[in-house]
Design a protein around this motif. Structure first.
Motif, mmCIF file in Angstrom:
data_model
loop_
_atom_site.group_PDB
_atom_site.id
_atom_site.type_symbol
_atom_site.label_atom_id
_atom_site.label_comp_id
_atom_site.label_asym_id
_atom_site.label_seq_id
_atom_site.Cartn_x
_atom_site.Cartn_y
_atom_site.Cartn_z
ATOM 1 N N LEU B 66 0.912 -1.146 0.000
ATOM 2 C CA LEU B 66 0.000 0.000 0.000
ATOM 3 C C LEU B 66 0.951 1.195 0.000
ATOM 4 O O LEU B 66 1.557 1.502 1.018
ATOM 5 C CB LEU B 66 -0.888 -0.013 1.244
ATOM 6 C CG LEU B 66 -2.165 0.820 1.175
ATOM 7 C CD1 LEU B 66 -3.077 0.536 2.339
ATOM 8 C CD2 LEU B 66 -1.909 2.296 1.044
ATOM 9 N N SER B 67 1.152 1.792 -1.167
ATOM 10 C CA SER B 67 2.149 2.870 -1.203
ATOM 11 C C SER B 67 1.545 4.162 -1.743
ATOM 12 O O SER B 67 0.673 4.139 -2.615
ATOM 13 C CB SER B 67 3.381 2.435 -1.998
ATOM 14 O OG SER B 67 3.290 2.875 -3.319
ATOM 15 N N SER B 82 -10.201 -3.801 5.510
ATOM 16 C CA SER B 82 -10.025 -2.974 6.719
ATOM 17 C C SER B 82 -8.642 -2.319 6.759
ATOM 18 O O SER B 82 -8.493 -1.227 7.303
ATOM 19 C CB SER B 82 -10.327 -3.751 7.998
ATOM 20 O OG SER B 82 -9.534 -4.879 8.100
ATOM 21 N N THR B 83 -7.637 -2.943 6.163
ATOM 22 C CA THR B 83 -6.318 -2.296 6.071
ATOM 23 C C THR B 83 -6.422 -1.030 5.219
ATOM 24 O O THR B 83 -5.880 0.028 5.554
ATOM 25 C CB THR B 83 -5.280 -3.262 5.445
ATOM 26 O OG1 THR B 83 -5.247 -4.436 6.227
ATOM 27 C CG2 THR B 83 -3.896 -2.647 5.369
ATOM 28 N N ILE B 84 -7.153 -1.148 4.111
ATOM 29 C CA ILE B 84 -7.331 0.002 3.218
ATOM 30 C C ILE B 84 -8.101 1.116 3.931
ATOM 31 O O ILE B 84 -7.766 2.299 3.844
ATOM 32 C CB ILE B 84 -8.070 -0.451 1.937
ATOM 33 C CG1 ILE B 84 -7.143 -1.355 1.118
ATOM 34 C CG2 ILE B 84 -8.558 0.735 1.113
ATOM 35 C CD1 ILE B 84 -7.792 -1.995 -0.078
ATOM 36 N N ALA B 87 -5.853 2.846 6.530
ATOM 37 C CA ALA B 87 -4.810 3.681 5.926
ATOM 38 C C ALA B 87 -5.406 4.980 5.378
ATOM 39 O O ALA B 87 -4.758 6.021 5.379
ATOM 40 C CB ALA B 87 -4.106 2.910 4.811
ATOM 41 N N ASN B 88 -6.625 4.914 4.888
ATOM 42 C CA ASN B 88 -7.359 6.088 4.404
ATOM 43 C C ASN B 88 -6.543 6.947 3.435
ATOM 44 O O ASN B 88 -6.512 8.167 3.541
ATOM 45 C CB ASN B 88 -7.836 6.932 5.602
ATOM 46 C CG ASN B 88 -8.835 7.996 5.183
ATOM 47 O OD1 ASN B 88 -9.470 7.874 4.137
ATOM 48 N ND2 ASN B 88 -8.962 9.047 5.989
ATOM 49 N N PHE B 90 -6.995 7.059 0.060
ATOM 50 C CA PHE B 90 -7.834 7.520 -1.058
ATOM 51 C C PHE B 90 -9.260 7.588 -0.475
ATOM 52 O O PHE B 90 -9.948 6.575 -0.381
ATOM 53 C CB PHE B 90 -7.710 6.507 -2.207
ATOM 54 C CG PHE B 90 -8.559 6.767 -3.427
ATOM 55 C CD1 PHE B 90 -9.076 8.028 -3.722
ATOM 56 C CD2 PHE B 90 -8.823 5.740 -4.324
ATOM 57 C CE1 PHE B 90 -9.845 8.238 -4.852
ATOM 58 C CE2 PHE B 90 -9.591 5.930 -5.461
ATOM 59 C CZ PHE B 90 -10.103 7.183 -5.725
ATOM 60 N N PRO B 91 -9.661 8.792 -0.012
ATOM 61 C CA PRO B 91 -10.903 8.887 0.779
ATOM 62 C C PRO B 91 -12.140 8.269 0.122
ATOM 63 O O PRO B 91 -12.948 7.659 0.810
ATOM 64 C CB PRO B 91 -11.075 10.397 0.977
ATOM 65 C CG PRO B 91 -9.693 10.952 0.865
ATOM 66 C CD PRO B 91 -8.964 10.082 -0.112
ATOM 67 N N LEU B 92 -12.275 8.399 -1.196
ATOM 68 C CA LEU B 92 -13.448 7.794 -1.839
ATOM 69 C C LEU B 92 -13.406 6.269 -1.709
ATOM 70 O O LEU B 92 -14.427 5.615 -1.479
ATOM 71 C CB LEU B 92 -13.521 8.214 -3.320
ATOM 72 C CG LEU B 92 -14.589 7.529 -4.176
ATOM 73 C CD1 LEU B 92 -15.990 7.710 -3.597
ATOM 74 C CD2 LEU B 92 -14.554 8.054 -5.607
ATOM 75 N N LEU B 93 -12.209 5.700 -1.829
ATOM 76 C CA LEU B 93 -12.071 4.245 -1.670
ATOM 77 C C LEU B 93 -12.351 3.843 -0.217
ATOM 78 O O LEU B 93 -13.017 2.834 0.044
ATOM 79 C CB LEU B 93 -10.664 3.805 -2.090
ATOM 80 C CG LEU B 93 -10.377 2.303 -1.988
ATOM 81 C CD1 LEU B 93 -11.262 1.494 -2.940
ATOM 82 C CD2 LEU B 93 -8.896 2.016 -2.283
ATOM 83 N N THR B 94 -11.869 4.643 0.711
ATOM 84 C CA THR B 94 -12.137 4.373 2.138
ATOM 85 C C THR B 94 -13.628 4.289 2.374
ATOM 86 O O THR B 94 -14.127 3.348 2.997
ATOM 87 C CB THR B 94 -11.563 5.511 3.023
ATOM 88 O OG1 THR B 94 -10.192 5.674 2.708
ATOM 89 C CG2 THR B 94 -11.725 5.203 4.499
#
Ligand SMILES: Cc1cc2nc3c(=O)[nH]c(=O)nc-3n(C[C@H](O)[C@H](O)[C@H](O)COP(=O)(O)OP(=O)(O)OC[C@H]3O[C@@H](n4cnc5c(N)ncnc54)[C@H](O)[C@@H]3O)c2cc1C
Ligand code: FES
Ligand code: FES
Lengths: 151, 278
Positions: B66-67, B82-84, B87-88, B90-94
């Motif tokens: 995740l870079s 949940s890892t994504i 990390a937050n 890419f807010p739309l992906l979060t």
């Protein structure tokens, strides 16, 4: 296809023979760790929740063989923790079937996210279903532990 | 209980994973790549899928990346949702992944499993369709990077020996205004009746959907109609006429009900992104 594996459960090494297609839930129950309950077997109810490397996991949806080399914690591995006491104090169960799963999830939440806000509490607790609808009492139990930690 | 035997493999390099797939196939086996296992185990228990070997991708370092750099964000296919979320980056992906299943299930469900699985909602793909992402794919022919639009058409068009390694987006996309809304029949954790993800780039709306048709999609025709300078209700009605297939009509919601929900969801999304001018 069968394999002999060593699983690290509740701080002990348990040697057992498993089918590689067995879920963790099936294997735990064969090892007489029957705290994790079969409910929906579909990932929906959370009755089978255990911790794998401290992360809540629905054991009906993970192969046991995946957990070789990882630390598994079941309800049998928790002894007189704050969240267990809070469940008793708040009467956070009726029939008790969902309780081990809820406790494992709530244990992870309260130990790993002591500053959890309302949204986080809500999101985490949505993972488990209580057919007896003790939701309010369960939330109170979680909140009471978080409040103690903040003191 | 899974009613058939499965051999479990956990390779540690991409080459080993692809090689394993080929050699198992050559032995007459039916191998399957394996992410979180949630869909495989669920469908296998019900007798709705079969594999006699699974190749777990979770130990491949490239699939766990995740870079975030100044130019590009890279998401490994074996990252858990949940890892994504935590990390937050890419807010739309979060926002999109936070609405998939429930928190405990998201500890297991992987990005690759959600995008490439058989369950057709694939909600995690919506932000990537909007961000014109690139996908890294490994297979017998080697490793390639392609536009997601070349590979995701209703579902991920991969050959059996191929797997998704990473999804990449340009960093500009994580700073754009966005809206994501998921409307369910009931509760807070189920599949969507309608999910709409949108972002605004160069004053134009980009919109992607799940739950409306039996596949997730982003349609340039729908977007063009939503961007016309007309009253909002006309734009929405025009856009609905250009949906790429008949609207889903199933036990979760009739087509008419989904359309009703879709109109309201679009109204909210566009008003939020365009404000008073909508
Ligand atoms: C309780 C629950 C609720 C759910 N709710 C939602 C929801 O609201 N919205 C939604 O969109 N989805 C939802 N799902 C579906 C869920 O997202 C899929 O089951 C999940 O995405 C599968 O991910 P996995 O990593 O567990 O995949 P696996 O079970 O490991 O794999 C699923 C399939 O994808 C393939 N695959 C896995 N990884 C890759 C890869 N990297 N490259 C190529 N192929 C791959 C496998 O071969 C397999 O065919 C829900 C699932 C559960 C269990
Ligand atoms: S038994 Fe595992 S989630 Fe219901
Ligand atoms: S106490 Fe009975 S299901 Fe929760």
């Amino acid at each position: 296809m069968k394999s002999e594996v060593i699983l690290h459960i509740n701080g002990e090494q348990r040697s057992t023979v498993i089918r590689q297609a067995d879920t963790l839930l099936v294997v735990l129950r064969h090892l007489e760790l029957t705290g994790a309950k079969p409910g929906c077997l579909n990932g929906d109810c959370g009755a089978c929740t255990v911790l794998v490397n401290d992360t809540p996991i629905k054991s009906c949806m993970m192969l046991a063989i995946e957990t070789v080399g990882q630390e598994i914690t079941t309800i049998e591995g928790l002894h007189d923790t704050a969240i267990q006491r809070a469940f008793v104090e708040q009467f956070a169960f009726q029939c008790g079937y969902c309780t081990p799963g809820f406790v494992m999830n709530a244990y992870a939440l309260t130990t790993q996210k002591p500053d959890a806000d309302e949204e986080t509490i809500r999101k985490w607790l949505e993972s488990n279903i209580c057919r007896c609808t003790s939701y309010q009492e369960i939330e109170q139990a979680v909140r009471s532990v978080l409040v103690q930690k903040k003191r | 209980m899974i009613p058939f035997d499965v051999a479990y493999y956990r390779p540690s390099t991409i080459e080993e994973a692809v090689q394993l797939f080929s050699s198992l196939e050559a032995e007459g086996k039916r191998p399957l790549y394996y992410g979180g296992g949630t869909e495989f185990i669920t469908l296998a228990r019900l007798g709705r899928t079969f594999a006699d070997a699974v190749i777990d991708l979770k130990s491949l370092p490239e699939c766990r990346i995740l870079s975030v750099t100044a130019h590009e964000l890279t998401f490994g296919a074996a990252l858990s949702l949940s890892t994504i979320e935590e990390a937050n980056s890419f807010p739309l992906l979060t926002k999109a992944v936070r609405e998939i299943a429930d928190r405990t299930a998201r500890n297991q469900i992987t990005l690759g499993g959600n995008i490439c699985g058989r369950i057709f909602y694939h909600e995690a793909v919506l932000p990537f369709l909007l961000a014109d992402s690139r996908v890294v794919i490994a297979g017998k022919e080697g490793i390639s990077e392609q536009s997601i639009h070349e590979v995701f058409e209703q579902y991920m068009r991969l050959s059996p020996s191929q797997f998704l390694v990473q999804v990449k987006i340009d960093a500009v996309y994580n700073k754009l205004p966005y809206v994501h809304t998921k409307r369910r029949q009931q509760g807070n954790t189920g599949y969507p009746l309608v999910t709409v993800a949108a972002l605004k780039k160069d004053e134009k709306l980009r919109v992607a959907f799940s739950g409306v048709c039996p596949f997730p999609f982003r349609s340039l025709e729908v977007e063009e109609r939503l961007n016309r300078k007309l009253p909002l209700d006309v734009r929405i009605a025009n856009a609905i006429e250009a949906l790429p297939s008949p609207v889903l009509d199933d036990i979760e919601g009739s087509a008419n009900y989904r359309l009703f929900v879709l109109r309201h969801a679009l109204l909210d999304v566009i008003t939020a992104l365009e404000g008073e001018s909508a």
